[in-house]
Design an enzyme around this catalytic site. Structure first.
Site, PDB file in Angstrom:
ATOM      1  N   VAL A 140       0.856  -1.180   0.000  1.00 47.42           N
ATOM      2  CA  VAL A 140       0.000   0.000   0.000  1.00 47.42           C
ATOM      3  C   VAL A 140       0.894   1.232   0.000  1.00 47.42           C
ATOM      4  O   VAL A 140       1.702   1.418   0.909  1.00 47.42           O
ATOM      5  CB  VAL A 140      -0.925   0.033   1.234  1.00 47.42           C
ATOM      6  CG1 VAL A 140      -1.785   1.302   1.208  1.00 47.42           C
ATOM      7  CG2 VAL A 140      -1.810  -1.201   1.267  1.00 47.42           C
ATOM      8  N   ASP A 154      -6.580  -4.646  17.141  1.00 48.72           N
ATOM      9  CA  ASP A 154      -5.606  -3.546  17.192  1.00 48.72           C
ATOM     10  C   ASP A 154      -5.989  -2.473  16.176  1.00 48.72           C
ATOM     11  O   ASP A 154      -5.157  -1.994  15.409  1.00 48.72           O
ATOM     12  CB  ASP A 154      -4.196  -4.067  16.935  1.00 48.72           C
ATOM     13  CG  ASP A 154      -3.114  -3.093  17.423  1.00 48.72           C
ATOM     14  OD1 ASP A 154      -3.447  -2.188  18.220  1.00 48.72           O
ATOM     15  OD2 ASP A 154      -1.952  -3.225  16.997  1.00 48.72           O
ATOM     16  N   LYS A 185      -6.489   1.015  15.050  1.00 47.98           N
ATOM     17  CA  LYS A 185      -5.948   2.311  15.466  1.00 47.98           C
ATOM     18  C   LYS A 185      -5.515   3.064  14.207  1.00 47.98           C
ATOM     19  O   LYS A 185      -5.360   2.460  13.135  1.00 47.98           O
ATOM     20  CB  LYS A 185      -4.759   2.116  16.412  1.00 47.98           C
ATOM     21  CG  LYS A 185      -3.595   1.343  15.793  1.00 47.98           C
ATOM     22  CD  LYS A 185      -2.482   1.144  16.813  1.00 47.98           C
ATOM     23  CE  LYS A 185      -1.312   0.345  16.195  1.00 47.98           C
ATOM     24  NZ  LYS A 185      -0.234   0.138  17.188  1.00 47.98           N
ATOM     25  N   PRO A 186      -5.292   4.376  14.292  1.00 45.74           N
ATOM     26  CA  PRO A 186      -4.943   5.146  13.100  1.00 45.74           C
ATOM     27  C   PRO A 186      -3.702   4.638  12.375  1.00 45.74           C
ATOM     28  O   PRO A 186      -3.649   4.675  11.141  1.00 45.74           O
ATOM     29  CB  PRO A 186      -4.729   6.560  13.652  1.00 45.74           C
ATOM     30  CG  PRO A 186      -5.628   6.627  14.840  1.00 45.74           C
ATOM     31  CD  PRO A 186      -5.561   5.254  15.455  1.00 45.74           C
ATOM     32  N   ALA A 187      -2.706   4.147  13.105  1.00 41.21           N
ATOM     33  CA  ALA A 187      -1.479   3.676  12.461  1.00 41.21           C
ATOM     34  C   ALA A 187      -1.704   2.420  11.631  1.00 41.21           C
ATOM     35  O   ALA A 187      -0.876   2.091  10.775  1.00 41.21           O
ATOM     36  CB  ALA A 187      -0.398   3.417  13.513  1.00 41.21           C
ATOM     37  N   ASN A 188      -2.815   1.703  11.861  1.00 38.92           N
ATOM     38  CA  ASN A 188      -3.127   0.500  11.097  1.00 38.92           C
ATOM     39  C   ASN A 188      -4.187   0.740  10.029  1.00 38.92           C
ATOM     40  O   ASN A 188      -4.721  -0.212   9.456  1.00 38.92           O
ATOM     41  CB  ASN A 188      -3.607  -0.616  12.040  1.00 38.92           C
ATOM     42  CG  ASN A 188      -2.465  -1.221  12.825  1.00 38.92           C
ATOM     43  OD1 ASN A 188      -1.309  -1.088  12.445  1.00 38.92           O
ATOM     44  ND2 ASN A 188      -2.790  -1.877  13.930  1.00 38.92           N
ATOM     45  N   ASP A 245      -2.538  -4.797   9.216  1.00 37.43           N
ATOM     46  CA  ASP A 245      -1.913  -5.354  10.414  1.00 37.43           C
ATOM     47  C   ASP A 245      -2.885  -6.155  11.272  1.00 37.43           C
ATOM     48  O   ASP A 245      -3.458  -5.650  12.237  1.00 37.43           O
ATOM     49  CB  ASP A 245      -1.257  -4.264  11.265  1.00 37.43           C
ATOM     50  CG  ASP A 245      -0.372  -4.880  12.351  1.00 37.43           C
ATOM     51  OD1 ASP A 245      -0.328  -6.118  12.439  1.00 37.43           O
ATOM     52  OD2 ASP A 245       0.256  -4.126  13.097  1.00 37.43           O
TER      53      ASP A 245
END
Length: 231
Positions: free
Chosen positions: A51, A94, A96-99, A112
């Protein structure tokens, strides 16, 4: 690639293979297709597309606050993706914004699924070293105190992301994991409209339902949340 520590034992490997097979059957534009999987000397692995884009954490720093209508559309898409994952018998645990990635064409991707964590996709609340599995700021209360974790736990985490997209900050902030756990377990979050006046009252209600301490008081599943947001 699943780490060697996480891949110890025949049961862990069997669970990894079974759940990767399930994930390979998930069909949703926001979920990357599993192109291949297997076991090599480096460890169990799966292959998917790259991505190219930025995660929501970066996007929020660059563009916050996002328009409310854009936040609703983005969250509804993520809820639909989670619903597809849940139908395959998988809980992300999990979110969350980072995933969450926004690719170069603006499409949303949920990434993730915990493959670098204990026991493949079937994540446990605590690893063998005693560390939490997950990200405390986004974890549902039941992830902290040994209660059953299911699809409604992902709904809670997505509610935290929705709150942050609307306000620019998560509902709870703390200086330690223990303090964060206590806030998730005990404190009632403020309505997003207290930080941003253009958040409609119905959206306040949706967010606060997602963030209920008891899973039974949240939307029954991610598909119900998506429907409510789109309606």
């Amino acid at each position: 690639v699943l780490t060697r520590e996480s891949a110890r034992g025949a049961a862990a490997l069997e669970r990894f293979k079974r759940e990767i097979s399930a994930l390979a059957k998930v069909s949703h534009p926001a979920i990357l297709p599993v192109l291949d999987h297997g076991i090599e000397p480096i460890g169990p692995y799966f292959v998917t597309d790259i991505v190219r884009g930025e995660d929501l954490r970066v996007l929020m720093r660059r563009r916050a606050p996002l328009p409310v209508t854009e936040v609703i559309e983005l969250t509804a898409t993520l809820a639909e993706a989670l619903a597809a994952v849940h139908r395959a018998g998988i809980v992300h645990r999990d979110v969350k914004p980072a995933n969450i990635m926004v690719d170069s064409e603006g499409a949303i991707r949920l990434l993730d699924f915990g493959l670098a964590r204990a026991e493949g996709l079937d994540l446990e609340r605590v690893t063998q070293t005693g560390e939490f599995v997950g990200t405390p700021a986004y974890m549902a209360p039941e992830q902290f105190d040994c209660r059953v974790v299911d699809a409604r736990s992902d709904v809670y985490s997505l509610g935290v992301v929705l709150f942050e997209l609307l306000t620019g900050h998560p509902p709870f902030r703390a200086s330690s994991v223990m303090a964060m756990a206590l806030r998730h377990l005990k404190e009632v979050p403020a309505a997003p409209s207290q930080s941003r006046s253009d958040v409609p009252s119905w959206l306040d209600r949706v967010v606060l339902r997602c963030l209920e301490k008891e899973a039974s008081r949240r939307p029954g599943d991610a598909e119900m949340l998506a429907t409510e947001l789109r309606t």
